[in-house]
Design a protein around this motif. Structure first.
Motif, PDB file in Angstrom:
ATOM      1  N   LYS A 108      80.416 -42.109  40.404  1.00 51.62           N
ATOM      2  CA  LYS A 108      80.540 -42.990  41.681  1.00 51.62           C
ATOM      3  C   LYS A 108      79.535 -43.972  42.147  1.00 51.62           C
ATOM      4  N   ALA A 109      79.040 -44.606  40.950  1.00 54.91           N
ATOM      5  CA  ALA A 109      78.136 -45.621  40.889  1.00 54.91           C
ATOM      6  C   ALA A 109      78.601 -46.930  41.324  1.00 54.91           C
ATOM      7  N   ARG A 110      77.655 -47.864  42.008  1.00 54.25           N
ATOM      8  CA  ARG A 110      77.778 -49.151  42.321  1.00 54.25           C
ATOM      9  C   ARG A 110      76.992 -50.138  41.378  1.00 54.25           C
ATOM     10  N   PRO A 111      77.473 -50.305  40.186  1.00 55.42           N
ATOM     11  CA  PRO A 111      76.542 -51.351  39.401  1.00 55.42           C
ATOM     12  C   PRO A 111      76.743 -52.684  39.858  1.00 55.42           C
ATOM     13  N   LEU A 112      75.920 -53.339  39.183  1.00 59.47           N
ATOM     14  CA  LEU A 112      75.848 -54.963  39.357  1.00 59.47           C
ATOM     15  C   LEU A 112      75.773 -55.641  37.911  1.00 59.47           C
ATOM     16  N   PHE A 113      76.540 -56.495  37.471  1.00 58.35           N
ATOM     17  CA  PHE A 113      76.482 -57.384  36.491  1.00 58.35           C
ATOM     18  C   PHE A 113      75.453 -58.542  36.714  1.00 58.35           C
ATOM     19  N   ILE A 114      74.552 -58.904  35.639  1.00 53.94           N
ATOM     20  CA  ILE A 114      73.640 -59.953  35.549  1.00 53.94           C
ATOM     21  C   ILE A 114      74.479 -60.893  34.527  1.00 53.94           C
ATOM     22  N   ALA A 115      74.729 -62.148  34.637  1.00 52.88           N
ATOM     23  CA  ALA A 115      75.330 -62.903  33.686  1.00 52.88           C
ATOM     24  C   ALA A 115      74.300 -63.880  33.033  1.00 52.88           C
ATOM     25  N   GLN A 171      86.124 -58.130  37.414  1.00 54.80           N
ATOM     26  CA  GLN A 171      87.080 -57.985  38.205  1.00 54.80           C
ATOM     27  C   GLN A 171      87.818 -56.560  37.976  1.00 54.80           C
ATOM     28  N   GLN A 172      88.385 -56.637  36.833  1.00 58.49           N
ATOM     29  CA  GLN A 172      89.260 -55.486  36.315  1.00 58.49           C
ATOM     30  C   GLN A 172      88.501 -53.995  36.555  1.00 58.49           C
ATOM     31  N   VAL A 173      87.224 -54.043  36.734  1.00 56.52           N
ATOM     32  CA  VAL A 173      86.451 -52.964  37.154  1.00 56.52           C
ATOM     33  C   VAL A 173      85.814 -53.037  38.455  1.00 56.52           C
ATOM     34  N   ASP A 174      86.312 -54.057  39.187  1.00 54.01           N
ATOM     35  CA  ASP A 174      85.849 -54.078  40.625  1.00 54.01           C
ATOM     36  C   ASP A 174      84.147 -53.949  40.633  1.00 54.01           C
ATOM     37  N   THR A 175      83.673 -54.808  40.006  1.00 55.75           N
ATOM     38  CA  THR A 175      81.926 -54.891  39.941  1.00 55.75           C
ATOM     39  C   THR A 175      81.579 -56.277  40.083  1.00 55.75           C
ATOM     40  N   PRO A 176      80.614 -56.481  40.906  1.00 48.99           N
ATOM     41  CA  PRO A 176      80.209 -57.844  41.312  1.00 48.99           C
ATOM     42  C   PRO A 176      79.400 -58.303  40.108  1.00 48.99           C
ATOM     43  N   GLY A 203      68.564 -62.047  39.846  1.00 49.03           N
ATOM     44  CA  GLY A 203      69.633 -60.872  39.815  1.00 49.03           C
ATOM     45  C   GLY A 203      69.087 -59.502  40.386  1.00 49.03           C
ATOM     46  N   LEU A 204      67.776 -59.301  39.619  1.00 46.08           N
ATOM     47  CA  LEU A 204      67.136 -58.126  39.976  1.00 46.08           C
ATOM     48  C   LEU A 204      66.951 -57.993  41.642  1.00 46.08           C
ATOM     49  N   LYS A 215      70.867 -55.419  47.431  1.00 51.40           N
ATOM     50  CA  LYS A 215      72.294 -54.864  47.848  1.00 51.40           C
ATOM     51  C   LYS A 215      72.297 -53.160  47.666  1.00 51.40           C
ATOM     52  N   LYS A 216      71.008 -52.831  46.922  1.00 52.39           N
ATOM     53  CA  LYS A 216      70.710 -51.306  46.666  1.00 52.39           C
ATOM     54  C   LYS A 216      72.015 -50.994  45.819  1.00 52.39           C
ATOM     55  N   ASN A 217      72.066 -51.754  44.670  1.00 57.36           N
ATOM     56  CA  ASN A 217      73.014 -51.183  43.559  1.00 57.36           C
ATOM     57  C   ASN A 217      72.197 -50.199  42.692  1.00 57.36           C
ATOM     58  N   ASP A 218      72.774 -49.032  42.372  1.00 54.92           N
ATOM     59  CA  ASP A 218      72.071 -48.161  41.551  1.00 54.92           C
ATOM     60  C   ASP A 218      72.105 -48.296  39.977  1.00 54.92           C
ATOM     61  N   TYR A 219      72.826 -49.380  39.439  1.00 48.08           N
ATOM     62  CA  TYR A 219      72.584 -49.697  38.084  1.00 48.08           C
ATOM     63  C   TYR A 219      72.844 -51.131  37.878  1.00 48.08           C
ATOM     64  N   VAL A 220      72.044 -51.731  37.131  1.00 52.38           N
ATOM     65  CA  VAL A 220      72.007 -53.177  36.799  1.00 52.38           C
ATOM     66  C   VAL A 220      72.309 -53.163  35.312  1.00 52.38           C
ATOM     67  N   ILE A 221      73.538 -53.985  35.048  1.00 53.31           N
ATOM     68  CA  ILE A 221      73.909 -54.104  33.520  1.00 53.31           C
ATOM     69  C   ILE A 221      73.744 -55.797  33.217  1.00 53.31           C
ATOM     70  N   ILE A 222      72.634 -55.830  32.334  1.00 52.71           N
ATOM     71  CA  ILE A 222      72.305 -57.322  32.205  1.00 52.71           C
ATOM     72  C   ILE A 222      73.137 -57.617  30.673  1.00 52.71           C
ATOM     73  N   ASP A 223      73.872 -58.400  30.761  1.00 60.55           N
ATOM     74  CA  ASP A 223      74.924 -59.051  29.809  1.00 60.55           C
ATOM     75  C   ASP A 223      73.839 -60.320  29.191  1.00 60.55           C
ATOM     76  N   THR A 224      73.350 -60.042  27.780  1.00 59.79           N
ATOM     77  CA  THR A 224      72.341 -61.081  27.525  1.00 59.79           C
ATOM     78  C   THR A 224      73.272 -61.941  26.374  1.00 59.79           C
TER      79      THR A 224
END
Length: 477
Positions: free
Chosen positions: A130-137, A154-159, A176-177, A183-192
């Protein structure tokens, strides 16, 4: 599918052993030669193959295996254990930060499926935790990279945090960090960014981002279709960045599978996930022991059960088990099962996870794609509600009406109904613990015993759950 050629070669080698009562050192030498050739043909790293064959041979010779009552089975067991060890022995979980956010840096060459894998990972984390991840482009170079990330996000409902293509990736990551902390996101996924090939400029940028983000995970996305080159890519990235794990994509493609068997041995870093298919839920935790079982044709019942549990609630599964036991499984249930099969990846993939099914003649000829399933549904939807609930009503005139209504030939309708009735009988027998005649399905060797053990366990669980439900019902009364 990956490993099919390797599985076939290894099974052929093992079957030669099984046909012999006694096994000599000469027999063992011949089998090890076949195993070596099979692994090399699967594009496994030469040094890895050499070490693997040496280890298996030494274990087989050094533990009185050849003198045992079941030498063939003992050698299969050794090969299975060494394959598992080669790939890492057990699944390796994601590294998590002691406090949020856990930062995951995705790296890899262009075309390996890095951005899609990032979206799959976000969906996996949302489903599992039930995580709330955030992508960094952070890929500002590849045309439409940010738009692609936004589409899958958008398909996985993640900002997605992005600053466009005119800002330095290092600055994007910094901001982004800060956004994730706010926003207290519990995961950050960096798309390098990736490149068509490794170069100094790319690596320096990735090192700078690593220094800024201090990621808990650096996941390298590698295309399994590239074979031995995938191992070379993994080795290069690991030397520069000290990656923490690998995601192997396109494992469902026309690949020989050598990368999965070589990466851990060459880099010392675990394969954490595999991607099989384009759908955003097609990401699986990598279990070395289960993969070894599948390579040796022993099936993968644990993964099959997990896939089923993802889409089934316990109540519905219990109801279905009861219907199977009472032989009241009907065409309405059949349609539900077809839908579940499609969600789980298709009938061929499911059958190959069942122990011993590789031994069933004609399995590779089974075709059950969306079109075939559509035809079967059309036949069922052309039945009346009463006919769906009670297949015994289907006399010749009703079958002709169904054929006309579904637009399918009468012989196809007859064949499908006959197969349904036979399957229902078999499910009823299996659900009641009657495995007579199952040797033909599962075989009589080690994989056969695994298959029947798995079925027995499932039956015991069904009966235990039924007893619990009956006790609960009596308490309520």
């Amino acid at each position: 599918m990956a490993f099919e050629g390797l599985t076939e070669r290894l099974q052929n080698a093992m079957s030669k052993l099984r046909r012999k009562g006694k096994i000599s050192e000469s027999d063992l030498k011949d089998v090890m030669r076949e195993i070596r050739l099979a692994l090399l043909e699967a594009d496994v790293n030469f040094k890895v193959v050499k070490d693997f064959v040496k280890t298996v041979r030494e274990r087989a010779l050094g533990s009185d295996v050849l003198e045992s009552l079941t030498p063939a089975q003992q050698i299969v067991k050794i090969v299975n254990e060494e394959l598992t060890k080669l790939m890492g022995e057990e699944a390796t979980p994601l590294n998590k930060a002691p406090k949020i956010p856990t930062i995951i840096m995705m790296v890899g060459l262009q075309g390996a499926g890095k951005t899609t894998t990032a979206a799959k990972l976000a969906k996996y984390l949302k489903a599992q935790e039930k995580a709330r991840p955030l992508f960094i482009a952070a890929d500002v170079y590849r045309p439409a990279a940010i738009q692609q990330l936004q589409t899958v996000a958008q398909q996985v409902d993640t900002p997605v945090f992005e600053l466009g293509t005119n800002v330095d990736p290092r600055e994007i990551v910094k901001q982004g960090l800060a956004e994730a902390a706010e926003k207290k996101n519990d995961y950050v996924i960096i798309d390098t960014a990736g490149r068509l090939q490794i170069d100094e400029k790319l690596m320096q940028e990735l090192k700078d981002i690593q220094a800024i983000a201090q990621p808990n995970e650096i996941l390298l996305t590698v295309d399994a279709m590239t074979g031995q080159n995938a191992v070379n890519v993994a080795e290069s990235f690991n030397e520069q960045l000290a990656i923490t794990g690998v995601v192997l994509t396109k494992l469902d493609g026309d690949t020989r599978g050598g990368a999965a068997l070589s990466i851990r041995a060459v880099t010392g870093k675990p394969i954490k996930f595999t991607g099989q298919g384009e759908k955003l839920d097609a990401l699986d935790v990598f279990h070395p022991d289960r993969m070894a079982n599948r390579i040796l044709g022993m099936g993968d019942m644990l993964t099959l059960i997990e896939k089923a549990q993802e889409d089934y609630d316990e109540k519905k599964a219990a109801e279905l088990a009861e219907k199977m036991q009472e032989n009241t499984f009907d065409f309405n249930d059949f349609i539900d099962q077809l839908d579940q099969v499609q969600k789980m990846g298709g009938i061929q993939d499911i059958l190959k996870m069942m122990p011993g099914m590789n031994n069933v003649p004609g399995l590779d000829q089974i075709q059950m794609g969306p079109e075939e399933m559509g035809h079967m549904k059309a036949v069922v939807y052309s039945m009346t509600p009463a006919e769906r609930q009670d297949p015994d009503l289907l006399n010749p005139s009703r079958k002709r009406r169904i054929a006309a209504g579904s637009g399918r030939p009468i012989h196809e309708v007859n064949r499908m109904i006959k197969q349904f009735m036979e399957s229902r009988k078999m499910m009823s027998k299996m659900s009641n613990g009657n495995f007579s005649g199952m040797d033909q399905m599962f075989g009589k060797g080690m994989s056969g015993r695994l298959g029947k053990m798995a079925m027995n366990n499932m039956v015991r669980k069904q009966k235990k759950n039924k007893r619990k439900r009956m006790k609960a019902l009596r308490r309520r009364k």
